[in-house]
Design a protein around this motif. Structure first.
Motif, PDB file in Angstrom:
ATOM      1  N   ASP A 232       0.840  -1.192   0.000  1.00  0.00           N
ATOM      2  CA  ASP A 232       0.000   0.000   0.000  1.00  0.00           C
ATOM      3  C   ASP A 232       0.883   1.253   0.000  1.00  0.00           C
ATOM      4  OD1 ASP A 232      -1.963   1.897   0.229  1.00  0.00           O
ATOM      5  OD2 ASP A 232      -2.610   1.296   2.247  1.00  0.00           O
TER       6      ASP A 232
ATOM      7  N   ARG B  36       0.323   4.294  -0.680  1.00  0.00           N
ATOM      8  CA  ARG B  36      -0.276   5.499  -0.082  1.00  0.00           C
ATOM      9  C   ARG B  36      -0.098   5.525   1.436  1.00  0.00           C
ATOM     10  NH1 ARG B  36      -3.780   8.221  -3.829  1.00  0.00           N
ATOM     11  NH2 ARG B  36      -3.979   6.964  -5.707  1.00  0.00           N
ATOM     12  N   SER B  37      -0.178   4.365   2.058  1.00  0.00           N
ATOM     13  CA  SER B  37       0.007   4.333   3.509  1.00  0.00           C
ATOM     14  C   SER B  37       1.459   4.639   3.874  1.00  0.00           C
ATOM     15  CB  SER B  37      -0.426   2.988   4.091  1.00  0.00           C
ATOM     16  OG  SER B  37       0.453   1.962   3.683  1.00  0.00           O
ATOM     17  N   VAL B  38       2.391   4.203   3.034  1.00  0.00           N
ATOM     18  CA  VAL B  38       3.806   4.508   3.277  1.00  0.00           C
ATOM     19  C   VAL B  38       4.035   6.013   3.159  1.00  0.00           C
ATOM     20  CG1 VAL B  38       6.164   4.180   2.455  1.00  0.00           C
ATOM     21  CG2 VAL B  38       4.591   2.245   2.563  1.00  0.00           C
TER      22      VAL B  38
ATOM     23  N   ALA C  37       1.836   8.393   3.609  1.00  0.00           N
ATOM     24  CA  ALA C  37       1.212   9.036   4.765  1.00  0.00           C
ATOM     25  C   ALA C  37       2.080   8.878   6.019  1.00  0.00           C
ATOM     26  CB  ALA C  37      -0.176   8.439   4.999  1.00  0.00           C
ATOM     27  N   GLU C  38       2.646   7.696   6.204  1.00  0.00           N
ATOM     28  CA  GLU C  38       3.513   7.440   7.355  1.00  0.00           C
ATOM     29  C   GLU C  38       4.757   8.321   7.299  1.00  0.00           C
ATOM     30  OE1 GLU C  38       6.415   3.891   9.008  1.00  0.00           O
ATOM     31  OE2 GLU C  38       4.800   3.362   7.614  1.00  0.00           O
ATOM     32  N   TRP C  39       5.376   8.404   6.116  1.00  0.00           N
ATOM     33  CA  TRP C  39       6.580   9.224   5.965  1.00  0.00           C
ATOM     34  C   TRP C  39       6.263  10.700   6.207  1.00  0.00           C
ATOM     35  CZ3 TRP C  39      10.866   7.844   2.031  1.00  0.00           C
ATOM     36  CH2 TRP C  39      11.244   6.501   2.182  1.00  0.00           C
ATOM     37  N   ARG C  40       5.126  11.158   5.678  1.00  0.00           N
ATOM     38  CA  ARG C  40       4.754  12.569   5.885  1.00  0.00           C
ATOM     39  C   ARG C  40       4.558  12.859   7.367  1.00  0.00           C
ATOM     40  NH1 ARG C  40       0.613  13.253   0.934  1.00  0.00           N
ATOM     41  NH2 ARG C  40       2.137  13.962  -0.583  1.00  0.00           N
TER      42      ARG C  40
END
Length: 110
Positions: free
Chosen positions: A33, A35-37, A39-42
């Motif tokens: 996923d 997009r989840s990566v 979001a996590e990095w942001r």
């Protein structure tokens, strides 16, 4: 048209590879996923006040190998024995002095 797997089936060395699944331990990984990566990095970048560069350094895949010549030789041999690679591109951290270390210390261990 013949499928690539059928064309290669009779080539020498075409037996099943030792590494049948990639768990990311050999450097490449699949992200289920993305997009989840992102979001996590942001979130981590904002929490720590990191720039884009700092975020990639902190969270991105590490490129390079660190250790004694003996341990590096063992690590590289493991990759070869398990079919993950068939060669290396080795670039010293320092040039030209680092090349001497590779030739004089690492190569004999291999």
């Amino acid at each position: 048209m013949t499928a690539p797997s059928e064309r290669l089936a009779n080539w020498p060395g075409s037996e099943e590879p030792v590494v049948t699944e990639n768990d990311g331990s050999f450097g490449a990984r699949r992200i289920a996923d993305p997009r989840s990566v992102v979001a996590e990095w942001r979130a981590k970048a904002e929490a720590h006040g990191w720039s884009l560069r700092e975020t990639v350094i902190a969270l991105g895949p590490q490129r390079g190998h660190i250790g004694t010549p003996s341990r590096l030789a063992d690590k590289f041999a493991h990759f070869v024995r398990h079919g993950a690679i068939d060669g290396f591109n080795v670039t010293p951290y320092l040039i030209p002095d680092g090349l001497d270390d590779i030739v004089d210390l690492l190569v004999p261990e291999l």
